[in-house]
Motif scaffolding. Structure first.
Motif, PDB file in Angstrom:
ATOM      1  N   ARG A 139       0.821  -1.198   0.000  1.00  0.00           N
ATOM      2  CA  ARG A 139       0.000   0.000   0.000  1.00  0.00           C
ATOM      3  C   ARG A 139       0.864   1.261   0.000  1.00  0.00           C
ATOM      4  O   ARG A 139       2.008   1.230   0.452  1.00  0.00           O
ATOM      5  CB  ARG A 139      -0.903   0.040   1.249  1.00  0.00           C
ATOM      6  CG  ARG A 139      -2.013  -1.010   1.254  1.00  0.00           C
ATOM      7  CD  ARG A 139      -2.750  -1.006   2.585  1.00  0.00           C
ATOM      8  NE  ARG A 139      -3.885  -1.919   2.563  1.00  0.00           N
ATOM      9  CZ  ARG A 139      -5.144  -1.544   2.411  1.00  0.00           C
ATOM     10  NH1 ARG A 139      -5.435  -0.252   2.295  1.00  0.00           N
ATOM     11  NH2 ARG A 139      -6.121  -2.423   2.399  1.00  0.00           N
ATOM     12  N   GLU A 140       0.302   2.354  -0.486  1.00  0.00           N
ATOM     13  CA  GLU A 140       0.927   3.646  -0.301  1.00  0.00           C
ATOM     14  C   GLU A 140       0.917   3.946   1.197  1.00  0.00           C
ATOM     15  O   GLU A 140      -0.146   3.987   1.817  1.00  0.00           O
ATOM     16  CB  GLU A 140       0.153   4.746  -1.045  1.00  0.00           C
ATOM     17  CG  GLU A 140       0.192   4.609  -2.551  1.00  0.00           C
ATOM     18  CD  GLU A 140      -0.696   5.639  -3.209  1.00  0.00           C
ATOM     19  OE1 GLU A 140      -0.367   6.059  -4.330  1.00  0.00           O
ATOM     20  OE2 GLU A 140      -1.735   6.009  -2.620  1.00  0.00           O
ATOM     21  N   HIS A 141       2.092   4.154   1.762  1.00  0.00           N
ATOM     22  CA  HIS A 141       2.221   4.294   3.222  1.00  0.00           C
ATOM     23  C   HIS A 141       2.570   5.737   3.559  1.00  0.00           C
ATOM     24  O   HIS A 141       3.587   6.266   3.124  1.00  0.00           O
ATOM     25  CB  HIS A 141       3.305   3.333   3.735  1.00  0.00           C
ATOM     26  CG  HIS A 141       3.391   3.254   5.225  1.00  0.00           C
ATOM     27  ND1 HIS A 141       4.241   2.367   5.860  1.00  0.00           N
ATOM     28  CD2 HIS A 141       2.759   3.928   6.224  1.00  0.00           C
ATOM     29  CE1 HIS A 141       4.109   2.506   7.166  1.00  0.00           C
ATOM     30  NE2 HIS A 141       3.228   3.448   7.412  1.00  0.00           N
ATOM     31  N   VAL A 142       1.714   6.372   4.347  1.00  0.00           N
ATOM     32  CA  VAL A 142       1.914   7.745   4.805  1.00  0.00           C
ATOM     33  C   VAL A 142       2.155   7.723   6.310  1.00  0.00           C
ATOM     34  O   VAL A 142       1.499   6.976   7.040  1.00  0.00           O
ATOM     35  CB  VAL A 142       0.675   8.611   4.499  1.00  0.00           C
ATOM     36  CG1 VAL A 142       0.848  10.036   5.039  1.00  0.00           C
ATOM     37  CG2 VAL A 142       0.387   8.629   3.008  1.00  0.00           C
ATOM     38  N   GLU A 167       9.425   1.903   3.074  1.00  0.00           N
ATOM     39  CA  GLU A 167       9.247   2.933   2.058  1.00  0.00           C
ATOM     40  C   GLU A 167       7.996   3.740   2.375  1.00  0.00           C
ATOM     41  O   GLU A 167       6.936   3.187   2.642  1.00  0.00           O
ATOM     42  CB  GLU A 167       9.127   2.308   0.670  1.00  0.00           C
ATOM     43  CG  GLU A 167       8.978   3.325  -0.442  1.00  0.00           C
ATOM     44  CD  GLU A 167       8.885   2.681  -1.808  1.00  0.00           C
ATOM     45  OE1 GLU A 167       8.653   3.413  -2.787  1.00  0.00           O
ATOM     46  OE2 GLU A 167       9.036   1.447  -1.898  1.00  0.00           O
ATOM     47  N   LEU A 168       8.129   5.060   2.324  1.00  0.00           N
ATOM     48  CA  LEU A 168       7.012   5.949   2.618  1.00  0.00           C
ATOM     49  C   LEU A 168       6.646   6.746   1.377  1.00  0.00           C
ATOM     50  O   LEU A 168       7.514   7.260   0.673  1.00  0.00           O
ATOM     51  CB  LEU A 168       7.372   6.903   3.758  1.00  0.00           C
ATOM     52  CG  LEU A 168       7.775   6.247   5.078  1.00  0.00           C
ATOM     53  CD1 LEU A 168       8.167   7.316   6.104  1.00  0.00           C
ATOM     54  CD2 LEU A 168       6.660   5.373   5.623  1.00  0.00           C
ATOM     55  N   PRO A 231      10.367  11.734   1.969  1.00  0.00           N
ATOM     56  CA  PRO A 231       9.251  11.655   1.022  1.00  0.00           C
ATOM     57  C   PRO A 231       8.543  13.001   0.872  1.00  0.00           C
ATOM     58  O   PRO A 231       8.712  13.906   1.706  1.00  0.00           O
ATOM     59  CB  PRO A 231       8.325  10.613   1.661  1.00  0.00           C
ATOM     60  CG  PRO A 231       8.656  10.650   3.111  1.00  0.00           C
ATOM     61  CD  PRO A 231      10.112  10.960   3.198  1.00  0.00           C
ATOM     62  N   PRO A 232       7.746  13.153  -0.177  1.00  0.00           N
ATOM     63  CA  PRO A 232       6.966  14.378  -0.353  1.00  0.00           C
ATOM     64  C   PRO A 232       6.159  14.684   0.906  1.00  0.00           C
ATOM     65  O   PRO A 232       5.607  13.778   1.544  1.00  0.00           O
ATOM     66  CB  PRO A 232       6.056  14.050  -1.539  1.00  0.00           C
ATOM     67  CG  PRO A 232       6.803  13.011  -2.301  1.00  0.00           C
ATOM     68  CD  PRO A 232       7.531  12.192  -1.276  1.00  0.00           C
ATOM     69  N   LYS A 299      -1.544  11.210  -5.400  1.00  0.00           N
ATOM     70  CA  LYS A 299      -1.852  10.993  -6.806  1.00  0.00           C
ATOM     71  C   LYS A 299      -0.624  11.216  -7.684  1.00  0.00           C
ATOM     72  O   LYS A 299      -0.515  10.646  -8.767  1.00  0.00           O
ATOM     73  CB  LYS A 299      -2.974  11.939  -7.250  1.00  0.00           C
ATOM     74  CG  LYS A 299      -4.353  11.547  -6.750  1.00  0.00           C
ATOM     75  CD  LYS A 299      -5.420  12.480  -7.277  1.00  0.00           C
ATOM     76  CE  LYS A 299      -5.563  12.377  -8.776  1.00  0.00           C
ATOM     77  NZ  LYS A 299      -6.668  13.227  -9.303  1.00  0.00           N
ATOM     78  N   SER A 300       0.293  12.059  -7.191  1.00  0.00           N
ATOM     79  CA  SER A 300       1.462  12.420  -8.004  1.00  0.00           C
ATOM     80  C   SER A 300       2.619  11.456  -7.848  1.00  0.00           C
ATOM     81  O   SER A 300       3.581  11.502  -8.627  1.00  0.00           O
ATOM     82  CB  SER A 300       1.931  13.830  -7.647  1.00  0.00           C
ATOM     83  OG  SER A 300       2.509  13.857  -6.357  1.00  0.00           O
ATOM     84  N   VAL A 301       2.559  10.586  -6.843  1.00  0.00           N
ATOM     85  CA  VAL A 301       3.655   9.654  -6.631  1.00  0.00           C
ATOM     86  C   VAL A 301       3.258   8.265  -7.125  1.00  0.00           C
ATOM     87  O   VAL A 301       2.094   7.892  -7.111  1.00  0.00           O
ATOM     88  CB  VAL A 301       4.074   9.596  -5.153  1.00  0.00           C
ATOM     89  CG1 VAL A 301       4.564  10.937  -4.679  1.00  0.00           C
ATOM     90  CG2 VAL A 301       2.964   9.069  -4.268  1.00  0.00           C
TER      91      VAL A 301
END
Length: 307
Positions: A139-142, A167-168, A231-232, A299-301
């Motif tokens: 998953r995208e991890h924040v 990874e974030l 990360p961003p 959305k941009s990554v």
């Protein structure tokens, strides 16, 4: 400011209270009945779990699962000056993040000072982030947090960069304290009289990092840390907050370090507005804008998505 003053906010430390009394007061102020005339809420399920820490202890976390799953997961680190908040005080904020972003949210109940001073809260936050990555792979991890939790979130991202993961996809930092010298806060136009003061922050740092020599550690003196390779980041500040200017400077330093950084100002708002969305319309509007900015970053990554 009038609407905010009438609504009230999470209390700042009271020198006449014990730590436990301050925690009880903070929780009572943070957990309020849902307004019947408020916006409809999407259903979000929650369940508590246990995370093992590196020193053989364990901490609690609360996992929020929204009806609509967009393949994201957030490790959330609560605010409260490192001392006062917990998963219950930030339950509503986590439900909002889960429903707004279609994301599973893992809210970590890290151990708090003064019983567990730095670096224990940060180590617990790292353990929670690793648990999240292992429990929700692909998953995208924040990593996200407000106030003290924002500072911990930045420390977690630095650890992930330096130790090879996890990874974030992004960071969300909501009015984080990043200058333990408090020189920037003391020089701010709103250092006193707006819910949080420089004196309050000094007390928080005394609880969190009682050894003054350790306040120069990169994970505490975050404004002077190496921010390359992170990360961003979406960083939110509040206009009437002694931490506003150091947050703005952090955004600028992130950008200068090559990190895509978006700043969301909070016009007319004070420190703690992320918990006041049900009572202060301006706080709700700014919180939605913060979430929208994070959504745009995601959305941009390019990141692996759950199948």
């Amino acid at each position: 400011m009038i609407a905010w003053q009438r609504a009230g906010g999470p209390p700042v430390p009271d020198r006449d209270l014990t730590v436990e009394q301050a925690r009880e007061r903070y929780l009572a102020s943070s957990v309020r009945p849902h307004r019947e005339d408020g916006p409809p809420r999407a259903s979000v399920a929650s369940a508590d779990h246990v995370i093992d820490t590196e020193d053989g202890s364990s901490i609690r976390c609360r996992v929020y699962t929204p009806e609509t799953d967009e393949g994201r997961v957030i490790t959330f680190l609560h605010g409260g000056g490192w001392v006062m908040g917990d998963v219950d005080s930030h339950d509503r904020a986590c439900r909002m993040l889960a429903s707004s972003l279609g994301s599973v949210v893992v809210s970590a109940d890290y151990r708090r000072p003064p019983e567990f001073p730095y670096p224990t809260p940060l180590r617990d936050a790292v353990a929670a982030t690793r648990w999240t990555a292992a429990s929700f792979p692909g998953r995208e991890h924040v990593v996200a947090g407000d106030s003290a939790g924002g500072a911990l979130s930045l420390g977690v991202a630095m650890d992930a960069r330096d130790t090879g993961g996890p990874e974030l996809a992004a960071l969300l930092l909501v009015y984080p304290p990043v200058d333990p010298s408090l020189r920037i806060a003391a020089a701010c136009d709103h250092a006193e009289g707006y819910l949080l003061s420089v004196e309050d922050m000094a007390w928080n740092y005394e609880m969190y990092v009682p050894d003054p020599e350790r306040r120069s550690d990169p994970a505490v003196d975050l404004l002077n840390a190496d921010l390359r390779g992170l990360p961003p980041t979406v960083l939110a500040t509040a206009e009437f907050d002694p931490l506003r200017d150091e947050g703005i400077q952090l955004t600028e330093k992130l950008a200068a370090s090559g990190v895509p950084a978006r700043h969301v100002p909070g016009p007319g708002l004070v420190h703690g507005y992320f918990l006041m969305q049900d009572m202060v319309p301006a706080a709700a509007a700014c919180s939605r804008l913060v979430v929208d900015e994070l959504h745009a970053v995601l959305k941009s990554v390019s990141a692996p998505r759950a199948t």
